[in-house]
Each structure stands twice: as structure tokens, then as C-alpha cells.
Design an enzyme around this catalytic site. Structure first.
Site, PDB file in Angstrom:
ATOM      1  CD  GLU A 180       1.256  89.508   8.013  1.00  0.00           C
ATOM      2  OE1 GLU A 180       1.951  90.159   8.823  1.00  0.00           O
ATOM      3  OE2 GLU A 180       0.512  90.038   7.169  1.00  0.00           O
ATOM      4  CE  LYS A 300       3.241  95.141   3.189  1.00  0.00           C
ATOM      5  NZ  LYS A 300       2.427  94.025   3.720  1.00  0.00           N
ATOM      6  CD  GLU A 304      -1.090  94.248   2.005  1.00  0.00           C
ATOM      7  OE1 GLU A 304      -0.305  93.701   2.793  1.00  0.00           O
ATOM      8  OE2 GLU A 304      -1.928  93.634   1.321  1.00  0.00           O
ATOM      9  NE  ARG A 337       7.649  91.966  -0.041  1.00  0.00           N
ATOM     10  CZ  ARG A 337       6.373  91.856   0.333  1.00  0.00           C
ATOM     11  NH1 ARG A 337       5.787  92.832   1.007  1.00  0.00           N
ATOM     12  NH2 ARG A 337       5.666  90.796   0.039  1.00  0.00           N
ATOM     13  CG  ASP A 378      -1.339  88.925  -2.012  1.00  0.00           C
ATOM     14  OD1 ASP A 378      -0.156  88.563  -1.993  1.00  0.00           O
ATOM     15  OD2 ASP A 378      -1.998  89.160  -0.991  1.00  0.00           O
ATOM     16  CD  GLU A 406      -1.969  85.422   2.261  1.00  0.00           C
ATOM     17  OE1 GLU A 406      -0.768  85.584   1.988  1.00  0.00           O
ATOM     18  OE2 GLU A 406      -2.760  86.362   2.454  1.00  0.00           O
TER      19      GLU A 406
HETATM   20  C1  GCV Z   1       3.183  90.422   4.920  1.00  0.00           C
HETATM   21  C2  GCV Z   1      -0.673  89.748   1.425  1.00  0.00           C
HETATM   22  C3  GCV Z   1      -0.792  89.039   2.742  1.00  0.00           C
HETATM   23  C4  GCV Z   1      -0.166  89.850   3.865  1.00  0.00           C
HETATM   24  C5  GCV Z   1       1.291  90.155   3.476  1.00  0.00           C
HETATM   25  C6  GCV Z   1       1.280  90.918   2.163  1.00  0.00           C
HETATM   26  C7  GCV Z   1       2.681  91.226   1.669  1.00  0.00           C
HETATM   27  O1  GCV Z   1      -1.500  90.867   1.400  1.00  0.00           O
HETATM   28  O2  GCV Z   1      -2.147  88.769   3.009  1.00  0.00           O
HETATM   29  O3  GCV Z   1      -0.228  89.080   5.036  1.00  0.00           O
HETATM   30  O4  GCV Z   1       1.933  90.900   4.472  1.00  0.00           O
HETATM   31  O5  GCV Z   1       0.649  90.125   1.185  1.00  0.00           O
HETATM   32  O6  GCV Z   1       3.157  90.494   0.836  1.00  0.00           O
HETATM   33  O7  GCV Z   1       3.268  92.200   2.108  1.00  0.00           O
END
Ligand code: GCV
Length: 714
Positions: A180, A300, A304, A337, A378, A406
Site C-alpha cells: 500500500e 490501526k 478509515e 496509532r 495525512d 504518497e
Molecule cells: C495504510 C492514508 C493512506 C492510506 C493509509 C492511511 C494510514 O490515508 O492513503 O493508504 O493506510 O493513510 O496511515 O493508515
């Protein structure tokens, strides 16, 4: 026939071993040990005896092997090992191997080292001293860094010990081999063939990390699958732990909150349920049987769409403490987190982590550390520091940086992250008056915490050059060096890296450092100037999408962040807006309340302002915004010119990659600039300032670009 085959084999073998037959491809990272010129070789050859006491541990063995490899590479001569003192030798010593060592290692802890030029029995030697073999490994790597970067090796008097205890990479690697937000190919973990096949690359990974002081790695994605906690996957993690152990690197796992339900059919994952706590205790026991020095869990939760304790009306502290209790008997820790925001919470996304976590200060068990991203949204090209830093004095907080880019050009843009990391670490929280920097929060010195940490989301993949580009390696390197010592400057780190990666020749180092140091600011200019954030297109976050407004959750849309209309632009986080500035210490909040005392780099993060607002330069906000969009691509064009001038000094393969990537970056910087200006101009209805060219296409063209196969979006 067989004879002919044999001849071919001999010819091929000879060819592949011929000196110089292998082109530079970036695999060797900062461990290249390139052959030096004659004078330097002679200087280094003077150190070609390594003095060690017998009884070497696996860690001492790898320290010696690294010195041997390094010296052999740089001089062409393999150094000898000796038990007796020789003129010019490198002497590796701990109090256990050299009891007479006069107080040399006091204060160095278990990982630090001293490197000193001293005389023993009338012989000049370089002493590398530490309290442990791991300290010797770090010291040896420091000496090799000096040797590779052309530094003087005489009259050394160095002492170095990390202030931050946990210095970790976080891999967002999935069990199916994808990564990811990974832009360097598939995962380096060959989960399928582990534990039997231990790729040599794993050892090189450990060498590279040990050389910059990283001492832990979270192997799997924080968006975790429960399967990583099954017996076969624990065995795979154990195989990696065995390989990394001599290098002082522990493994950790990300865990999925609902693993007890998914793996063993428990009816709930409520942290207060005794069966759930019992499941995690048994799981921890099982892991520690396979990996006795297992580091712990990264979680986490309730973020999300990931499950977590709030699904059972419990708090983050309830969840973290339950896991912590399972790990505690084994000495493990929980990294919980703070990256949380919820779709049903209409409040400013930038406020939500603080709102959830600050009331929990003091409620976490002593083996829990809360992992906080550097900013409240982010990993944007620029964010103000996260308001949780300095706001939870009773709780250890660790930093989470993103090394993988990213939001900063992914694999092809040269955007050196050293200045971004430094900016965050040096930010003053004013929690206990001036000087209460984020660095002091995370190294524990501000509030007296002993559990301290820093994590970087890795940019490592199976690409031959590890990081997707040669220059992206610098971000991994800078993360490690700053994790070890937050007081280093981004520029000094860039200089070290450039010298080791290309050549210590100032004709090479200076232009490269020059390119690197302004590169992140250039990306801010062409992507998100003046405090804008999250302007990236949907999902893949590659390229501009400031117009996007149709995503399910408001805070996923760029329009949520810039709030531009005919009158102005920016997110009002003052008391008349979302009130987010109230999450900072009063000394900061007072300054941020007024746009004229808000640093311009954060202006539109905190304020919604009319297009004709006057910037410090006297120009209007609109003109200043466009000027910054112009500045970004111009900087990239400058990097292209500088890089072209380096052609005679850089090997062909690495030169060509960077040249091509800079071409991509320049094209994309212009695209960012043009798309953003086309969109904002459609709202602001103002002419471009004199000399600023019109975008190459109309707005609709930018809006209709699609990138369904952009990498990293899994
Ligand atoms: C692992 C952002 C990224 C996600 C990531 C998230 C996180 O939203 O786009 O890909 O997920 O951060 O840090 O948990």
C-alpha cells in the site's frame, strides 16, 4: 558438446566476475564501498588490521564482516584480524573484552559508541568502543561512513548514542505481495516462500538499516489481515527475526482488531471481554515462543473503516491496554496509532485525533506508546505539526513520518524529505515554554518518558534499487540518521548521502546537495502552496484534483480542504471557523489567530482569505499563489540543468535514471501548476500576473485525465 558448454560456462563466469562488469544499479545503497583513489586507499590501508578479542558474537561477527567488506572494497585489500595491537589498526573493544578501557563507554547506553584516535603501547590506533557488540556494529558503520565520504580519519573524537529508543520502519506490505502506497515494486517479503527461502536480500536490508541505526521493523500493513497472526505466518516472521537479530533489529507486527473473531470464531472483540483478553494473551505467548525478542504490536483501530474498541463503546486506551497486558510479561510494547477520523463526525478532520486522544492522557499502560503522524491530516507536502505533540504529557508519543512519497511525487519526483522531517522535529510546541520542540516530546526529554519512538513508513520494495529511484534512497537514509540523532541537519545528511552514493568529490556533492535541499519546497510550490493541502486526485493521490467534490466522505474531497469560491480560499481554523487553532498551546494559538502573524507557509491551512488579501511581499493572495505555482516547475528545470552538468561524473545507468525521472517531474510539475491555476482561476476570475503563462489546456482537459493503474493504491 559438453566441452563446448563448459567453455561457455567458464567464459560467462569470468565475464561476470570481471572488475567493473556490474553496472551501478543502486542496490548497494550507502554500502557501496567504491574503490578510492591511490592516496585515499593508502590512508585507508593503514587501518587494514582489525583488533578484536576472541569470542565473537554474531553481532560482532557482522561488524567485523562489514569493516572487512568496506575496507576491501575501498582499498582492494582485505584487512587482517589480529588479537594484538598494531600501528594504525582499528580496535573494537567493549568493557567486557577490554576491562582496562578507561571510562570510554560511560553514558553510551546499549547502542551508542565512541570512536577515538588514541595511542596504545606507542602505537597509533583508532578505538571503536561501546558497551555492547551492537554498539560496536554502529561504531564500525560510522567509521565506514567517514571512510566512504572522504572525511579525515585522524584525530577522531566522536561519541554518539541515540536518544530515541525505538527507531522503526513501518512496512505497509500486504501478504499478497502488494505494498500500500509502495512505488518500488512488490513487497520485499516473499511471504509465500518464507520461512524456507531466506532471500539474501533480507540480510542486505538488515545491513543497510543497521548502518543508519534503525532497530525495528513492522513487517505488515497497518490495514492488517488477521492471517499474519496464524502459525504459518508467525513462522515466517520468526525466520526474518532470526536474520535480523545479529543486526540489532527486532520485528513487530501490525494486528487486526477483530483477529480473535476471524481466526477463532470468538463472538466479540470487546477488549473488556475476558475471552478476548485471553485470546490475545495466548497469541502473545505463541508469538514469543517463536520469536523470543519480538517487539510488539502496531495497531490501526477505528480509522478509515478498520475495526477497533470503539465498535464496542470502549476507548482507544481500553483497547491498547488490553493488548499491552498480553505483551507485558514478555517485555513487548503496543504502538497505538492516533491516525483516526470518522465519517460520521462532521467536525474538522484536523481536530479529530486530538479530540479522541487528549482526554485519554494518563490512561495508557506503561508499555503503550501512541504513534502520531507529523501533521493532523495525512503526510501532506507541508503540514503544521500535529497538535497532539505537547498536549499529552503523561503519555509517550512517537512520531510517524512517511518515507514513501504518497503525496510528494511517488517514485519519480526528486523531493528530498530531510527538510520536511527536520521542520516537524524542530517545531516548537510551546508546551512547557519556548524550546519545547517536537523532537523533545518524542525523545522523552520534555516529559520524562523512557519509552520513546519514531517510525517511518518505508519506501522499500523489490525493485533492484530498493526505493524506486536512486534519490528516494536519500529519504530512507535521512529518516534513519534523524531517528538516531534529531539534531543533525538535513543538509549535512544530504551531503553524507551524496558522497557515499555518488562520489565524495565536492564537484559532485555540492550540486547534488543544492538540488536536494530546495526540492521539497519546490514540490510544495507546485502542489500545495501557502498552506493548501490534499489537492491530490482520488484514490491513487497521483496528480492534481483540486476540483474533486463527489466522494462519499466530505473529508476525502479536495474542495473540503481549500474551500475556494469567488471570494477567496483557505480553511478557517480560527475561533470563527473550526477552532482547530485552539488545540495548540496559547503562545501558538494567539499567533495563528491572525493571518498577519501566521507563517505564510501555513496561511491557507488556518485561514480563509479574500483573493485580494495582501501577502507580506505586498502582492495579492491570488498573484502570490500563482507565483508559487510558477516557482515549482522552474526549480525542477534548474535541477535538470544541474544534473545535466554532472554527466561526466556520474555512471551512465544512474545518470540516465535521474535524467529521465527529472524529465517526468518537470512535465508533472507543469501539469500540477497548470491544472491548479486553471481550476482556481475559474473561481477567482482574475488575470494571471504579468509574465505567468496561461495553462496549456482548458480546465476540462485536466479534469478528464484518468490513471486507473497508478501504483500503490491497494
Ligand atoms: C495504510 C492514508 C493512506 C492510506 C493509509 C492511511 C494510514 O490515508 O492513503 O493508504 O493506510 O493513510 O496511515 O493508515
Amino acid at each position: 558438446m559438453i566441452a563446448r558448454l563448459l567453455c561457455w560456462m567458464i567464459a560467462l563466469t569470468a565475464a561476470s566476475w570481471a572488475p567493473g562488469a556490474l553496472a551501478e544499479d543502486g542496490y548497494d545503497l550507502w554500502l557501496r564501498y567504491a574503490r578510492t583513489d591511490e592516496a585515499r586507499s593508502a590512508d585507508l590501508a593503514a587501518h587494514a588490521t582489525i583488533i578484536v578479542a576472541p569470542g565473537a558474537s554474531p553481532t560482532l561477527n557482522v561488524a567485523i564482516a562489514e569493516l572487512q567488506r568496506g575496507l576491501a572494497g575501498m582499498t582492494g585489500v582485505a584487512p587482517a584480524l589480529s588479537g594484538t595491537m598494531r600501528q594504525g589498526a582499528l580496535w573494537l573493544a567493549t568493557p567486557a573484552s577490554a576491562p582496562a578501557l578507561p571510562g570510554e563507554t560511560a553514558g553510551l547506553g546499549g547502542e551508542g559508541y565512541a570512536i577515538r584516535s588514541i595511542e596504545v603501547d606507542g602505537k597509533a590506533v583508532t578505538l571503536i568502543a561501546a558497551n555492547s557488540d551492537l554498539g560496536l556494529l554502529h561504531g564500525a558503520c560510522h567509521w565506514l561512513r567517514l571512510a566512504q565520504s572522504g572525511a579525515s580519519l585522524d584525530r577522531l573524537d566522536i561519541r554518539s548514542a541515540p536518544k530515541i529508543r525505538l527507531r522503526l520502519l513501518n512496512h505497509w506490505d500486504n501478504l499478497n505481495g502488494t505494498v500500500e502506497r509502495g512505488y518500488a515494486g512488490q513487497s520485499i517479503w516473499d511471504w509465500w516462500r518464507l520461512p524456507d527461502w531466506k532471500a539474501p536480500r533480507y540480510t542486505d536490508y538488515a545491513r543497510a538499516n543497521a548502518a543508519i541505526g534503525i532497530n525495528g521493523t513492522v513487517l505488515n500493513n497497518v490495514n492488517a489481515k488477521a492471517d499474519s497472526l496464524t502459525a504459518p505466518y508467525i513462522a515466517k516472521a520468526a525466520a526474518l527475526a532470526d536474520l535480523f537479530r545479529p543486526y540489532g533489529i527486532k520485528v513487530y507486527l501490525s494486528v487486526r482488531w477483530t483477529a480473535p473473531m476471524e481466526l477463532d470464531g470468538l463472538r466479540t472483540a470487546d477488549p473488556r471481554d475476558p475471552a478476548v483478553a485471553g485470546w490475545w494473551r495466548a497469541k502473545a505467548d505463541e508469538i514469543y515462543r517463536a520469536i523470543p525478542d519480538f517487539g510488539g504490536f502496531l495497531v490501526k483501530a477505528n480509522s478509515e473503516g478498520q475495526p477497533g474498541p470503539q465498535d464496542y463503546k470502549r476507548t482507544h486506551a481500553d483497547g491498547a491496554n488490553m493488548l499491552a497486558a498480553a505483551l507485558k510479561p514478555h517485555g513487548g510494547i503496543v504502538m497505538w496509532r492516533a491516525f483516526v477520523y470518522a465519517h460520521d463526525n462532521p467536525d474538522d478532520r484536523a481536530k479529530q485525533a486530538y479530540a479522541d486522544f487528549r482526554p485519554l492522557d494518563g490512561q495508557f499502560a506503561d508499555n503503550v506508546i501512541v504513534q502520531v503522524k507529523n501533521g493532523a491530516i495525512d503526510f501532506q507536502p507541508r503540514e503544521p505539526f500535529h497538535p497532539l505533540f505537547g498536549a499529552m504529557p503523561k503519555t509517550p508519543l512517537m512520531m510517524e513520518f512517511q518515507i514513501t512519497k504518497e503525496y510528494l511525487g511517488q517514485s519519480t519526483h526528486l523531493t528530498y524529505l530531510g527538510p520536511l522531517f527536520k521542520e516537524a522535529l524542530d517545531s516548537d510546541t510551546f508546551a512547557k515554554g519556548a524550546g519545547s520542540t517536537v523532537a523533545k516530546v518524542i525523545d522523552g526529554s520534555l516529559d520524562g518518558h523512557r519509552l520513546t519512538g519514531i517510525a517511518g513508513v518505508a519506501n522499500i520494495g523489490a525493485d533492484r534499487d530498493w526505493s524506486g529511484s536512486i534519490f528516494n534512497q536519500a529519504d530512507w537514509y535521512a529518516f534513519g540518521r534523524l531517528a538516531w540523532d534529531t539534531s543533525l541537519s538535513a543538509e549535512a545528511i544530504a551531503r553524507e548521502w551524496a558522497a557515499m552514493t555518488f562520489s565524495p568529490d565536492p564537484k559532485v556533492v555540492e550540486p547534488i546537495v543544492g538540488m536536494m535541499m530546495g526540492s521539497r519546497e519546490a514540490a510544495v510550490d507546485y502542489m500545495t502552496p501557502l498552506g493548501l493541502a490534499h489537492m491530490m486526485d482520488t484514490g491513487h493521490h497521483y496528480g492534481p484534483g483540486p476540483w474533486v467534490s463527489d466522494l462519499a466522505r466530505p473529508e476525502w474531497n479536495p474542495v473540503y480542504y481549500h474551500r475556494a469560491d469567488a471570494d477567496g480560499i483557505g480553511f478557517d481554523r480560527t475561533d470563527s471557523g473550526s477552532g482547530a487553532i485552539g488545540q495548540y498551546a496559547p503562545a501558538i494559538a494567539t499567533r495563528l489567530a491572525n493571518p498577519h502573524t501566521t507563517p505564510e507557509r501555513h496561511l491557507l491551512w488556518f485561514h480563509h482569505l479574500p483573493w485580494d488579501y495582501r501577502l507580506a511581499s505586498g502582492e495579492t493572495l491570488w498573484d502570490g499563489l500563482v507565483r508559487r505555482y510558477d516557482r515549482g516547475p522552474a526549480y525542477v528545470a534548474g535541477m535538470q540543468t544541474l544534473w545535466a552538468s554532472l554527466k561526466p561524473h556520474i555512471d551512465a545507468r544512474r545518470f540516465a535514471q535521474t535524467e529521465a525521472f527529472l524529465t517526468i517531474q518537470h512535465r508533472e510539475a507543469l501539469w500540477w501548476r497548470d491544472a491548479s491555476i486553471a481550476y482556481f482561476q475559474s473561481l477567482a476570475h482574475r488575470p494571471l500576473p504579468a509574465g505567468s503563462p496561461a495553462p496549456a489546456h482548458d480546465l476540462n482537459w485536466y479534469k478528464t485525465q484518468r490513471f486507473p493503474y497508478a501504483p500503490g493504491h491497494s
